[in-house]
Motif scaffolding. Structure first.
Motif, PDB file in Angstrom:
ATOM      1  N   GLY B  31      40.524  28.555  41.249  1.00  0.00           N
ATOM      2  CA  GLY B  31      39.279  28.573  40.471  1.00  0.00           C
ATOM      3  C   GLY B  31      38.883  29.990  40.098  1.00  0.00           C
ATOM      4  O   GLY B  31      38.496  30.265  38.957  1.00  0.00           O
ATOM      5  N   GLY B  32      39.000  30.905  41.066  1.00  0.00           N
ATOM      6  CA  GLY B  32      38.675  32.303  40.799  1.00  0.00           C
ATOM      7  C   GLY B  32      39.602  32.908  39.764  1.00  0.00           C
ATOM      8  O   GLY B  32      39.181  33.600  38.833  1.00  0.00           O
ATOM      9  N   LEU B  33      40.890  32.609  39.922  1.00  0.00           N
ATOM     10  CA  LEU B  33      41.909  33.153  39.011  1.00  0.00           C
ATOM     11  C   LEU B  33      41.698  32.642  37.588  1.00  0.00           C
ATOM     12  O   LEU B  33      41.728  33.414  36.618  1.00  0.00           O
ATOM     13  N   ALA B 149      47.111  35.877  42.025  1.00  0.00           N
ATOM     14  CA  ALA B 149      45.708  36.312  42.013  1.00  0.00           C
ATOM     15  C   ALA B 149      45.598  37.814  42.275  1.00  0.00           C
ATOM     16  O   ALA B 149      44.865  38.521  41.573  1.00  0.00           O
ATOM     17  N   VAL B 150      46.339  38.308  43.258  1.00  0.00           N
ATOM     18  CA  VAL B 150      46.298  39.742  43.562  1.00  0.00           C
ATOM     19  C   VAL B 150      46.845  40.542  42.381  1.00  0.00           C
ATOM     20  O   VAL B 150      46.239  41.513  41.930  1.00  0.00           O
ATOM     21  N   LEU B 151      47.968  40.069  41.844  1.00  0.00           N
ATOM     22  CA  LEU B 151      48.605  40.752  40.712  1.00  0.00           C
ATOM     23  C   LEU B 151      47.652  40.823  39.511  1.00  0.00           C
ATOM     24  O   LEU B 151      47.433  41.893  38.930  1.00  0.00           O
ATOM     25  N   ALA B 152      47.045  39.672  39.180  1.00  0.00           N
ATOM     26  CA  ALA B 152      46.150  39.626  38.017  1.00  0.00           C
ATOM     27  C   ALA B 152      44.940  40.541  38.230  1.00  0.00           C
ATOM     28  O   ALA B 152      44.531  41.264  37.312  1.00  0.00           O
ATOM     29  N   THR B 153      44.395  40.535  39.445  1.00  0.00           N
ATOM     30  CA  THR B 153      43.221  41.381  39.709  1.00  0.00           C
ATOM     31  C   THR B 153      43.583  42.853  39.564  1.00  0.00           C
ATOM     32  O   THR B 153      42.866  43.618  38.908  1.00  0.00           O
ATOM     33  N   VAL B 154      44.721  43.245  40.150  1.00  0.00           N
ATOM     34  CA  VAL B 154      45.133  44.650  40.067  1.00  0.00           C
ATOM     35  C   VAL B 154      45.367  45.055  38.611  1.00  0.00           C
ATOM     36  O   VAL B 154      44.864  46.089  38.146  1.00  0.00           O
ATOM     37  N   LEU B 210      39.218  24.474  33.231  1.00  0.00           N
ATOM     38  CA  LEU B 210      38.899  25.476  34.246  1.00  0.00           C
ATOM     39  C   LEU B 210      39.064  26.897  33.684  1.00  0.00           C
ATOM     40  O   LEU B 210      38.540  27.857  34.229  1.00  0.00           O
ATOM     41  N   LEU B 211      39.805  27.008  32.578  1.00  0.00           N
ATOM     42  CA  LEU B 211      39.944  28.311  31.937  1.00  0.00           C
ATOM     43  C   LEU B 211      38.742  28.622  31.047  1.00  0.00           C
ATOM     44  O   LEU B 211      38.479  29.766  30.719  1.00  0.00           O
ATOM     45  N   VAL B 212      38.053  27.583  30.614  1.00  0.00           N
ATOM     46  CA  VAL B 212      36.976  27.776  29.628  1.00  0.00           C
ATOM     47  C   VAL B 212      35.578  27.709  30.256  1.00  0.00           C
ATOM     48  O   VAL B 212      34.741  28.576  29.999  1.00  0.00           O
ATOM     49  N   GLY B 236      34.048  29.863  38.959  1.00  0.00           N
ATOM     50  CA  GLY B 236      35.288  29.080  39.069  1.00  0.00           C
ATOM     51  C   GLY B 236      35.592  28.720  40.511  1.00  0.00           C
ATOM     52  O   GLY B 236      35.877  27.557  40.837  1.00  0.00           O
ATOM     53  N   ALA B 237      35.485  29.725  41.410  1.00  0.00           N
ATOM     54  CA  ALA B 237      35.802  29.497  42.817  1.00  0.00           C
ATOM     55  C   ALA B 237      34.781  28.554  43.460  1.00  0.00           C
ATOM     56  O   ALA B 237      35.158  27.645  44.200  1.00  0.00           O
ATOM     57  N   SER B 238      33.484  28.744  43.148  1.00  0.00           N
ATOM     58  CA  SER B 238      32.484  27.843  43.756  1.00  0.00           C
ATOM     59  C   SER B 238      32.641  26.420  43.244  1.00  0.00           C
ATOM     60  O   SER B 238      32.478  25.471  44.016  1.00  0.00           O
TER      61      SER B 238
END
Lengths: 265, 287
Positions: B31-33, B149-154, B210-212, B236-238
């Motif tokens: 959800g966060g991603l 998720a880590v990759l996208a955030t970085v 979930l992307l929108v 998204g995460a919540s």
């Protein structure tokens, strides 16, 4: 000796430049040289290749023939058309200004030094105190100036503007014109495109008249003459003089005459 | 007192199951991603690309399942290639580009469906990919979603300014020295990878929502790009966390509940934020 000075002075040199989309040539065999400190406008009707030529100079379109030589390390500050900007995009004035220094920045936060430099540019353009505003909350003239400020923040050698007075009201047009004249007085070189003959072109020191090819190149007094204008627009036009400046009239064949019981204006 | 204690115990009940703990964790990260990448999807008007891409990845997933190939490698290559291609077609702004993307991605989807019909073991596996399945979450899914998720955030933090510039004003970004096509390709690769690692939980059909939804909700709450980048993943995460729990207690589909919770949040914000929020939404004429 003289040659060397002249070379260093040349910012952009177009040498037999032809640009095409597919097989259709939009700009044909264009030659011109732009020197430091010049203030030039590319004028012509819609579809005459103005924007294409500007994009070729900016490097976003490659010419199919000819070459464009630039001063080594030339920095260009580009101001797009107001109409092409997404005014709903969630950014503040400060974020827009700082964008142009993003190519080598890895840290997302705007530093204190960048903020100070941006505030300085904004102050110079009469936009002091607006850095925290969303871009939508500005007047037409302020919006245009924010994008000039962004271009200036890049410390350019030349300011390049695409139709800076298209889609803006008369008041904003005056503001833009004064701003550009002030910047030019302060030593900035300027290249723009316009189809606004009386509102903008007639005020510029140099006009490059383009209708796929260069029809004329010179001061408004030299090029805003019936001969050139007919070649440029494909229709006869009158030129009057008002306050020492040429004024172009395009109503020689007024289709409205007589239709509403009125007379020719 | 007694009954509320019972209720509290009941709320904690699903966490006694390994599958629920794993599923909730994956859904939370997913959800966060999706919220994070959704910011770009929404601001660039690419919601139909997210939709198409999930259908394209489905084809790859089916093909790799049939050929007994590793899901992440098979569907990953398929997804990244189609993502970059779709990005390039969309960038050229050719008339009919959206139609071309629609044809290619739905054809890929149809191919996947046909392959699974013909060679797949059971109807169950198709349903799992279409609608998502928390029961099927494996350790490899947890690792995959965490890595992406880590990759996208970085990548998004380090490339923040370039992503912002090329999203807002690609033409000027290019002139100012930003490699816009590279940034766009990076975004499409991240989007494909996101769809790849979240698809088995959320399902092909609902992933584009979930992307929108989180990003569109975040847009109404703020006028700042930087804030959208953390508000949207938070929503998204919540939504994913709440949706998982509601689904357990109501015995409904987890992905459906996740989307419904997100859509409810969107609706509340839409009416709660008044004219200002709705005007911000006006920029998404294409949603």
């Amino acid at each position: 000796m003289n040659m060397k000075v002249a070379e260093k002075d040349v910012l952009v040199h177009c040498h037999h430049v032809t640009c095409a989309y597919g097989d259709v040539a939009v700009v044909n065999d264009v030659n011109f040289t732009l020197r430091r400190g010049e203030f030039a406008g590319i004028v012509g009707p819609s579809g005459s290749g103005k924007t294409t030529l500007l994009k070729a100079v900016l490097g976003s379109i490659a010419p199919v023939h000819g070459s464009i030589d630039m001063l080594k390390g030339l920095r260009m500050g580009y101001v797009p058309q107001v109409e092409s900007v997404d005014w709903n995009f969630p950014v503040t004035v400060l974020e827009v200004i700082v964008m142009t220094r993003s190519e080598k920045k890895w840290w997302p936060r705007i530093t204190a030094a960048e903020r100070a430099a941006a505030e300085d540019v904004l102050e110079r353009l009469g936009l002091g105190g607006l850095s925290g505003r969303h871009i939508r909350e500005l007047s037409g003239g302020q919006q245009q100036r924010v994008f000039v400020a962004r271009a200036l923040f890049h410390s350019p050698d030349i300011l390049v503007l695409d139709e800076p007075t298209s889609g803006v009201d008369v008041r904003t047009r005056h503001e833009v014109l004064h701003l550009l004249a002030d910047l030019h007085d302060a030593g900035m070189s300027v290249l723009l495109t316009t189809h606004d003959l009386n509102g903008l072109a007639a005020h510029l020191p140099r006009l490059i008249c383009l209708n796929k090819e260069i029809v004329a190149d010179g001061s408004p007094r030299e090029v805003l003459v019936p001969d050139v204008l007919e070649k440029l627009y494909g229709a006869p036009m009158h030129v009057l003089e008002h306050g020492g400046m040429p004024v172009v009239l395009d109503h020689s064949e007024n289709p409205m005459v007589g239709r509403f019981g009125g007379k020719a204006v | 007192m007694h009954s509320s204690l019972m209720y509290a115990l009941n709320l904690g009940e699903p966490y006694g199951f390994q599958f629920f703990r794993n599923g909730t964790f994956v859904a939370l990260i997913a959800g966060g991603l999706c919220g994070l990448l959704g910011v770009f999807v929404v601001l660039r008007g690419m919601s139909y690309i997210g939709h198409g891409l999930s259908h394209a990845v489905f084809g790859g997933a089916a093909a790799s399942a049939v050929m007994n190939f590793n899901y992440f490698i098979g569907a990953g290559i398929w997804g990244v290639v189609s993502g970059v291609l779709i990005g390039r077609i969309a960038r050229r702004r050719i008339i009919g580009a959206d139609a071309a993307i629609g044809v290619v991605t739905t054809a890929s989807f149809a191919l996947g469906l046909a392959l699974l019909n013909r060679y797949g073991q059971a109807k169950r596996s198709i349903e799992a990919v279409l609608f998502g399945s928390v029961l099927g979450v494996k350790n490899s899914d947890i690792i995959a979603v965490l890595v992406v998720a880590v990759l996208a955030t970085v990548v998004i933090v380090l490339g923040y300014r370039k992503f912002l510039f090329s999203t807002f004003d690609p033409e000027v970004a290019e002139v100012s020295g930003v490699k816009v096509s590279f940034m766009e390709a990076a975004l499409m690769v991240m989007l494909s990878l996101t769809i790849l690692v979240t698809m088995r939980v959320i399902g092909t059909l609902l992933i584009s929502a979930l992307l929108v939804i989180p990003a569109a909700t975040a847009r109404m709450l703020t006028n700042r790009f930087s804030r959208m980048l953390w508000i949207s993943p938070l929503i998204g995460a919540s939504s994913a966390f709440l949706g998982m729990n509601v689904a357990y207690h109501t015995n409904t589909s987890a992905s459906a509940m996740i989307i419904l919770v997100g859509a409810s949040a969107f609706t509340c914000v839409y009416f709660g934020s008044g004219v200002r929020g709705r005007r911000r939404m006006a920029s998404f004429g294409h949603l």
